[in-house]
Design a protein around this motif. Structure first.
Motif, PDB file in Angstrom:
ATOM      1  N   ASN A 430      51.090  36.755  56.302  1.00  0.00           N
ATOM      2  CA  ASN A 430      52.515  37.017  56.086  1.00  0.00           C
ATOM      3  C   ASN A 430      53.317  35.725  56.121  1.00  0.00           C
ATOM      4  O   ASN A 430      54.368  35.619  55.502  1.00  0.00           O
ATOM      5  N   LEU A 431      52.782  34.731  56.875  1.00  0.00           N
ATOM      6  CA  LEU A 431      53.414  33.419  56.970  1.00  0.00           C
ATOM      7  C   LEU A 431      52.381  32.364  56.604  1.00  0.00           C
ATOM      8  O   LEU A 431      51.338  32.258  57.241  1.00  0.00           O
ATOM      9  N   LEU A 432      52.681  31.600  55.555  1.00  0.00           N
ATOM     10  CA  LEU A 432      51.758  30.570  55.074  1.00  0.00           C
ATOM     11  C   LEU A 432      52.392  29.202  55.312  1.00  0.00           C
ATOM     12  O   LEU A 432      53.482  28.910  54.829  1.00  0.00           O
ATOM     13  N   ILE A 433      51.691  28.352  56.079  1.00  0.00           N
ATOM     14  CA  ILE A 433      52.154  26.977  56.333  1.00  0.00           C
ATOM     15  C   ILE A 433      51.404  26.051  55.393  1.00  0.00           C
ATOM     16  O   ILE A 433      50.172  25.997  55.401  1.00  0.00           O
ATOM     17  N   LEU A 434      52.137  25.328  54.553  1.00  0.00           N
ATOM     18  CA  LEU A 434      51.549  24.384  53.605  1.00  0.00           C
ATOM     19  C   LEU A 434      51.933  22.966  54.026  1.00  0.00           C
ATOM     20  O   LEU A 434      53.096  22.599  53.972  1.00  0.00           O
ATOM     21  N   ASP A 435      50.950  22.198  54.443  1.00  0.00           N
ATOM     22  CA  ASP A 435      51.190  20.823  54.894  1.00  0.00           C
ATOM     23  C   ASP A 435      50.820  19.876  53.757  1.00  0.00           C
ATOM     24  O   ASP A 435      49.652  19.729  53.414  1.00  0.00           O
ATOM     25  N   GLU A 436      51.818  19.240  53.160  1.00  0.00           N
ATOM     26  CA  GLU A 436      51.633  18.343  52.010  1.00  0.00           C
ATOM     27  C   GLU A 436      50.802  19.041  50.922  1.00  0.00           C
ATOM     28  O   GLU A 436      49.710  18.598  50.566  1.00  0.00           O
ATOM     29  N   PRO A 437      51.311  20.138  50.354  1.00  0.00           N
ATOM     30  CA  PRO A 437      50.498  20.971  49.455  1.00  0.00           C
ATOM     31  C   PRO A 437      50.102  20.305  48.143  1.00  0.00           C
ATOM     32  O   PRO A 437      49.148  20.755  47.500  1.00  0.00           O
ATOM     33  N   THR A 438      50.820  19.242  47.719  1.00  0.00           N
ATOM     34  CA  THR A 438      50.478  18.630  46.428  1.00  0.00           C
ATOM     35  C   THR A 438      50.112  17.161  46.560  1.00  0.00           C
ATOM     36  O   THR A 438      50.163  16.419  45.591  1.00  0.00           O
ATOM     37  N   ARG A 439      49.714  16.745  47.753  1.00  0.00           N
ATOM     38  CA  ARG A 439      49.334  15.342  47.944  1.00  0.00           C
ATOM     39  C   ARG A 439      48.127  14.997  47.084  1.00  0.00           C
ATOM     40  O   ARG A 439      47.101  15.675  47.103  1.00  0.00           O
TER      41      ARG A 439
END
Length: 508
Positions: A430-439
């Motif tokens: 339900n909650l998605l954490i994206l850390d630097e998703p396009t690095r």
């Protein structure tokens, strides 16, 4: 007609791997003393071309000619190219963390007095090298004790210590903050003034436009165009069109009819102490996310963004936490990643190659890794269902690969990121954490990732996106939190945000 002085000419270069033609008749010319940017989508052949130039792929393993200073070259290895004045710096830095800066700069070509290393002269010359690259730091500092921005500059210092004439940088700013990026680009301009020719591979088109004298675009292993950026202003849209072969009017796809639900996630007075460092890294954080919202988190390197994400996702680093965490208004204690996953929280790490994926395994294995319990049939994995799930997600995120049996380590950066995303979508968060998703991925793959994000929030998922790229933060967020030194220094609606406002908050 003006006689152009080319330091490098690569004529009709071809390179094949089993079943893949990586380069097909590539022509690439670099003028002496210029900054030449090489761009293209992941898999376009940029790194392969540079590995040929630097001797990683020796003469005889490719077709065509490599001409340096008007002489055809036949490098057998990297050592041969270094003797010719060529040095390459990869995205994954080749420094030894436990050694000092001066030891790293002269590693492999130590300064000797007789049969012994002259450490005093090494330190003196390392200091001079650090001055040249604008790093004001004690050369006796260990590399592990400095930030990634300084480490990147130490790599450049290491190359300069070898009397480099042609410096190749493969995605040098991929892991850097905006401030460190600006510093690095200025140093490249300084090197140009000192007569060093630079080839830079980058996916960050704003940087390319700001620094390039010439821009060459590769697509599908072929040279598409070389643009003289000193003659006219080059637009991002022009480069993108050459890279992907089609128009992309807005790299940040817009969502219509935005409707957010209630607050689905909240932190109150959230504080984290890191026992390994002996200091408090998060200070009384107040933070919330609405259902169906993309919340951006901006800040400089070391601001505490990833630390906050890890503290939310089950606290795998074992910080001492204080404060309250709420999911849909209910207080929760998520003291392990397993509990976070069970509560429908997922975390796509910033370093997919180290912490996100098992590179030696295939797409199917990686895709189902985060939720294997769902595939159990008694005590065993239901292999038929595993294939069905992997194929479904393979199609959902539009991976470009032969099949779910392809080894993840052989995929482009953009497709590896899609595998990492698919892995967590299988856990149905339900909650998605994206850390630097396009690095480290190209503009076409970025657009595809952004499109997937929009589709996910349209279905009711909420996303927390950490990014060091301010255009990405501004282009994809609904609200933006800014962090500095473990504090929330500001929150602003994306429609009211500018890069200047965010940087003011980030340096507070």
């Amino acid at each position: 007609m003006k006689n152009i002085d080319y330091i490098l000419e690569m004529d009709n270069i071809g390179k094949e791997f089993p079943g893949v033609k990586a380069l097909d008749g590539v022509n690439f010319k670099v003028k002496r003393g210029e900054i030449h940017c090489l761009v293209g989508e992941n898999g376009a052949g940029k790194s392969t071309l540079m590995k040929i130039l630097s001797g990683v792929y020796p003469a005889g393993t490719f077709s065509g000619k490599v001409i340096l200073n008007s002489e055809e070259q036949h490098y057998k290895n990297i050592s041969d190219s270094e003797k010719a004045g060529i040095s390459i710096i990869y995205q994954e830095l080749a420094l030894i963390p436990e050694l000092t800066i001066y030891e790293n700069i002269f590693f492999g070509h130590e300064l000797k007095k007789g049969q012994f290393i002259d450490w005093n002269e090494t330190i003196v010359q390392a200091k001079e090298m650090l001055k040249k690259i604008r790093v004001n730091i004690n050369p006796e500092t260990k590399v592990k004790d400095v930030g990634v921005g300084v480490q990147q500059l130490v790599e450049i210092g290491k190359s300069l210590s070898k009397n480099v004439k042609l410096l190749i940088l493969d995605e040098p700013t991929a892991a850097l903050s905006e401030v460190d990026c600006d510093n690095l680009l200025q140093i490249l301009r300084d090197l140009k003034e000192q007569g060093v020719t630079c080839i830079m591979i980058s996916h960050k088109l704003r940087e390319v436009i700001s620094i390039a004298d010439t821009i060459t675009v590769l697509r599908d292993g072929k040279t598409i165009v070389s643009i003289d950026a000193t003659e006219r202003k080059v637009e991002e849209s022009e480069i993108i069109k050459h890279m992907v072969g089609r128009e992309i009017e807005d790299i940040y796809p817009k969502r219509k009819d935005l409707k957010f639900g209630d607050i689905c996630f909240e932190l109150k007075n959230w504080t984290a102490f890191d026992p390994s460092k002996g200091n408090e890294i998060l200070h009384n954080i107040d933070f919330h996310v609405y259902q169906g919202e993309i919340v951006g988190i901006a800040g400089l390197m070391g601001a505490g963004r990833t630390e906050m994400a890890l503290s939310i996702f089950g606290n795998p680093k074992h910080y001492d936490l204080k404060g309250d965490l709420y999911l849909n208004g209910i207080k929760k204690n998520l003291n392990s990643p397993e509990k976070a996953i069970k509560e429908k929280i997922a975390y796509v790490t910033e370093d997919r190659k180290v912490n996100g994926l098992v590179l030696i395994q295939d797409i199917k294995f990686n895709t189902t890794l985060a939720n294997l319990k769902q595939l159990l049939k008694g005590f065993f994995i239901d292999e038929h269902e595993e294939v069905n799930v992997a194929n479904k997600l393979f199609n959902e995120v539009e991976m470009k690969a032969r099949s779910i049996e392809q080894i993840v380590g052989t995929l482009s950066g953009g497709n590896q990121q899609k595998v990492s995303l698919a892995k967590w979508l299988f856990s149905a968060p339900n909650l998605l954490i994206l850390d630097e998703p396009t690095r480290g991925i190209d503009v076409g793959a970025k657009f595809e990732i952004y499109t997937i994000m929009n589709e996910l929030v349209k279905r009711g998922m909420s996303i927390i996106m950490i990014s060091s790229e301010l255009p990405e933060i501004l282009g994809m967020s609904d609200r933006i939190y800014v962090m500095s030194d473990g504090n929330i220094t500001g929150v602003i609606d994306a429609k009211d945000a500018t890069e200047e406002k965010i940087m003011e908050m980030a340096t507070a």
